[in-house]
Design a protein around this motif. Sequence first.
Motif, PDB file in Angstrom:
ATOM      1  N   ASP A  98      57.479 -71.261  81.718  1.00 35.11           N
ATOM      2  CA  ASP A  98      56.216 -71.607  82.358  1.00 35.11           C
ATOM      3  C   ASP A  98      55.020 -71.282  81.467  1.00 35.11           C
ATOM      4  O   ASP A  98      54.131 -72.103  81.256  1.00 35.11           O
ATOM      5  CB  ASP A  98      56.060 -70.838  83.685  1.00 35.11           C
ATOM      6  CG  ASP A  98      57.005 -71.330  84.751  1.00 35.11           C
ATOM      7  OD1 ASP A  98      57.299 -72.537  84.781  1.00 35.11           O
ATOM      8  OD2 ASP A  98      57.468 -70.511  85.560  1.00 35.11           O
ATOM      9  N   VAL A  99      54.995 -70.047  80.940  1.00 36.88           N
ATOM     10  CA  VAL A  99      53.797 -69.527  80.269  1.00 36.88           C
ATOM     11  C   VAL A  99      53.734 -69.923  78.804  1.00 36.88           C
ATOM     12  O   VAL A  99      52.717 -70.435  78.320  1.00 36.88           O
ATOM     13  CB  VAL A  99      53.736 -67.990  80.420  1.00 36.88           C
ATOM     14  CG1 VAL A  99      52.552 -67.424  79.637  1.00 36.88           C
ATOM     15  CG2 VAL A  99      53.642 -67.596  81.886  1.00 36.88           C
ATOM     16  N   PHE A 100      54.836 -69.681  78.064  1.00 34.16           N
ATOM     17  CA  PHE A 100      54.795 -69.847  76.610  1.00 34.16           C
ATOM     18  C   PHE A 100      55.166 -71.258  76.147  1.00 34.16           C
ATOM     19  O   PHE A 100      54.725 -71.696  75.093  1.00 34.16           O
ATOM     20  CB  PHE A 100      55.712 -68.820  75.937  1.00 34.16           C
ATOM     21  CG  PHE A 100      55.282 -67.397  76.156  1.00 34.16           C
ATOM     22  CD1 PHE A 100      54.210 -66.874  75.466  1.00 34.16           C
ATOM     23  CD2 PHE A 100      55.933 -66.594  77.076  1.00 34.16           C
ATOM     24  CE1 PHE A 100      53.800 -65.572  75.668  1.00 34.16           C
ATOM     25  CE2 PHE A 100      55.536 -65.285  77.297  1.00 34.16           C
ATOM     26  CZ  PHE A 100      54.467 -64.767  76.587  1.00 34.16           C
ATOM     27  N   HIS A 101      55.993 -71.956  76.901  1.00 31.97           N
ATOM     28  CA  HIS A 101      56.435 -73.287  76.481  1.00 31.97           C
ATOM     29  C   HIS A 101      55.817 -74.408  77.313  1.00 31.97           C
ATOM     30  O   HIS A 101      56.078 -75.582  77.046  1.00 31.97           O
ATOM     31  CB  HIS A 101      57.962 -73.371  76.544  1.00 31.97           C
ATOM     32  CG  HIS A 101      58.651 -72.377  75.663  1.00 31.97           C
ATOM     33  ND1 HIS A 101      58.503 -72.373  74.307  1.00 31.97           N
ATOM     34  CD2 HIS A 101      59.478 -71.341  75.954  1.00 31.97           C
ATOM     35  CE1 HIS A 101      59.220 -71.387  73.777  1.00 31.97           C
ATOM     36  NE2 HIS A 101      59.812 -70.741  74.764  1.00 31.97           N
TER      37      HIS A 101
ATOM     38  N   SER B 173      58.948 -76.016  64.414  1.00 35.90           N
ATOM     39  CA  SER B 173      57.618 -76.407  64.883  1.00 35.90           C
ATOM     40  C   SER B 173      57.684 -76.680  66.383  1.00 35.90           C
ATOM     41  O   SER B 173      58.716 -77.125  66.894  1.00 35.90           O
ATOM     42  CB  SER B 173      57.115 -77.652  64.146  1.00 35.90           C
ATOM     43  OG  SER B 173      57.912 -78.785  64.449  1.00 35.90           O
ATOM     44  N   GLN B 174      56.600 -76.383  67.072  1.00 34.17           N
ATOM     45  CA  GLN B 174      56.509 -76.659  68.499  1.00 34.17           C
ATOM     46  C   GLN B 174      55.642 -77.897  68.691  1.00 34.17           C
ATOM     47  O   GLN B 174      54.493 -77.935  68.253  1.00 34.17           O
ATOM     48  CB  GLN B 174      55.919 -75.470  69.251  1.00 34.17           C
ATOM     49  CG  GLN B 174      55.981 -75.618  70.768  1.00 34.17           C
ATOM     50  CD  GLN B 174      55.470 -74.375  71.490  1.00 34.17           C
ATOM     51  OE1 GLN B 174      54.695 -73.614  70.932  1.00 34.17           O
ATOM     52  NE2 GLN B 174      55.897 -74.182  72.718  1.00 34.17           N
ATOM     53  N   ASN B 175      56.196 -78.905  69.342  1.00 35.43           N
ATOM     54  CA  ASN B 175      55.523 -80.189  69.488  1.00 35.43           C
ATOM     55  C   ASN B 175      55.349 -80.556  70.947  1.00 35.43           C
ATOM     56  O   ASN B 175      56.127 -80.135  71.807  1.00 35.43           O
ATOM     57  CB  ASN B 175      56.332 -81.293  68.799  1.00 35.43           C
ATOM     58  CG  ASN B 175      56.414 -81.119  67.301  1.00 35.43           C
ATOM     59  OD1 ASN B 175      57.074 -80.213  66.804  1.00 35.43           O
ATOM     60  ND2 ASN B 175      55.732 -81.985  66.565  1.00 35.43           N
ATOM     61  N   ASP B 176      54.322 -81.370  71.204  1.00 31.57           N
ATOM     62  CA  ASP B 176      54.163 -81.920  72.545  1.00 31.57           C
ATOM     63  C   ASP B 176      55.339 -82.831  72.866  1.00 31.57           C
ATOM     64  O   ASP B 176      55.908 -83.472  71.974  1.00 31.57           O
ATOM     65  CB  ASP B 176      52.858 -82.712  72.638  1.00 31.57           C
ATOM     66  CG  ASP B 176      51.626 -81.830  72.550  1.00 31.57           C
ATOM     67  OD1 ASP B 176      51.737 -80.629  72.861  1.00 31.57           O
ATOM     68  OD2 ASP B 176      50.562 -82.344  72.153  1.00 31.57           O
ATOM     69  N   SER B 177      55.688 -82.885  74.132  1.00 31.46           N
ATOM     70  CA  SER B 177      56.808 -83.729  74.533  1.00 31.46           C
ATOM     71  C   SER B 177      56.604 -84.256  75.947  1.00 31.46           C
ATOM     72  O   SER B 177      55.703 -83.813  76.672  1.00 31.46           O
ATOM     73  CB  SER B 177      58.128 -82.950  74.449  1.00 31.46           C
ATOM     74  OG  SER B 177      58.151 -81.895  75.392  1.00 31.46           O
ATOM     75  N   LYS B 178      57.447 -85.210  76.305  1.00 28.27           N
ATOM     76  CA  LYS B 178      57.496 -85.737  77.661  1.00 28.27           C
ATOM     77  C   LYS B 178      58.955 -85.771  78.077  1.00 28.27           C
ATOM     78  O   LYS B 178      59.825 -86.112  77.275  1.00 28.27           O
ATOM     79  CB  LYS B 178      56.918 -87.158  77.722  1.00 28.27           C
ATOM     80  CG  LYS B 178      55.487 -87.285  77.269  1.00 28.27           C
ATOM     81  CD  LYS B 178      55.074 -88.749  77.223  1.00 28.27           C
ATOM     82  CE  LYS B 178      53.655 -88.912  76.713  1.00 28.27           C
ATOM     83  NZ  LYS B 178      53.280 -90.342  76.564  1.00 28.27           N
ATOM     84  N   GLY B 179      59.222 -85.441  79.320  1.00 30.38           N
ATOM     85  CA  GLY B 179      60.600 -85.519  79.779  1.00 30.38           C
ATOM     86  C   GLY B 179      60.919 -84.489  80.833  1.00 30.38           C
ATOM     87  O   GLY B 179      60.026 -83.876  81.428  1.00 30.38           O
ATOM     88  N   TYR B 180      62.210 -84.279  81.037  1.00 27.84           N
ATOM     89  CA  TYR B 180      62.635 -83.360  82.096  1.00 27.84           C
ATOM     90  C   TYR B 180      64.027 -82.822  81.797  1.00 27.84           C
ATOM     91  O   TYR B 180      64.764 -83.341  80.954  1.00 27.84           O
ATOM     92  CB  TYR B 180      62.627 -84.068  83.458  1.00 27.84           C
ATOM     93  CG  TYR B 180      63.587 -85.223  83.558  1.00 27.84           C
ATOM     94  CD1 TYR B 180      64.908 -85.029  83.980  1.00 27.84           C
ATOM     95  CD2 TYR B 180      63.188 -86.519  83.226  1.00 27.84           C
ATOM     96  CE1 TYR B 180      65.793 -86.083  84.065  1.00 27.84           C
ATOM     97  CE2 TYR B 180      64.069 -87.582  83.317  1.00 27.84           C
ATOM     98  CZ  TYR B 180      65.367 -87.359  83.735  1.00 27.84           C
ATOM     99  OH  TYR B 180      66.249 -88.408  83.812  1.00 27.84           O
ATOM    100  N   THR B 181      64.361 -81.765  82.517  1.00 26.24           N
ATOM    101  CA  THR B 181      65.696 -81.165  82.486  1.00 26.24           C
ATOM    102  C   THR B 181      66.235 -81.082  83.906  1.00 26.24           C
ATOM    103  O   THR B 181      65.511 -80.672  84.825  1.00 26.24           O
ATOM    104  CB  THR B 181      65.657 -79.753  81.868  1.00 26.24           C
ATOM    105  OG1 THR B 181      65.311 -79.853  80.487  1.00 26.24           O
ATOM    106  CG2 THR B 181      67.010 -79.056  81.978  1.00 26.24           C
ATOM    107  N   LEU B 182      67.491 -81.455  84.085  1.00 31.97           N
ATOM    108  CA  LEU B 182      68.219 -81.251  85.334  1.00 31.97           C
ATOM    109  C   LEU B 182      69.395 -80.326  85.053  1.00 31.97           C
ATOM    110  O   LEU B 182      70.025 -80.427  83.999  1.00 31.97           O
ATOM    111  CB  LEU B 182      68.744 -82.568  85.896  1.00 31.97           C
ATOM    112  CG  LEU B 182      67.727 -83.627  86.307  1.00 31.97           C
ATOM    113  CD1 LEU B 182      68.455 -84.906  86.716  1.00 31.97           C
ATOM    114  CD2 LEU B 182      66.848 -83.131  87.439  1.00 31.97           C
TER     115      LEU B 182
END
Length: 212
Positions: free
Chosen positions: A38-41, A84-93
Amino acid sequence: MKNALLLLLFLLFCMISVQAQNDSTRRGFLIKTLPIQDVFHKNPNVIIEKPITDKFSVDFLFALRFTDWVLNSSTGIGGGPSWSQNDSKGYTLGSALKFYPLTKHHAPKGFYISGSIRFNDILIEGVNIKGDIDNNDSRIVDLDRLEIGAGALVGYQFLFSRFVIDIYTGPGLKYRIEKENFVSGSEKYLEPKTYEWVSRMFLGLSIGVKLF
């Protein structure tokens, strides 16, 4: 396939809830979250855990993926891999079956052994993939990534009246399908669709509350 998997997990949870609602040992459920995600990612998530017997429970995970980590390997001579930490779109189930073996505790409290599955559908944006030592032939791509994996976990869930803390760890393995969508730079080393097995180590902390 994605919508079908989401619907299947939802229907499974509803069936379990209806079956267990008249048994006092199985009433109620836990709502939890992974605070580091929630906080860091910046990946908001919710986990619902439901006891189904004195010793077993099931949980269901849903997360939105607004950032993701990428290991960038150099395509040329020189220059090592970097994260590297990049912006993304998507989801996890995800879903897991938990077994609480200790006789002094009932699900969902105490030490447990768990088998879990997860499905990720993520588009990672603006990944800078290095070229050679002088950064020739570097490129920027969007990574279209599908993953399905499983893990074997052990953990301990603390239940303080209504407040819950869950700590767990264990190995995992996932199958990844990845495709580079070219954005800018050099197309010399542009990767086609790749398929690979990826090992990982789970180490997690979730917090939440018990309802009903």
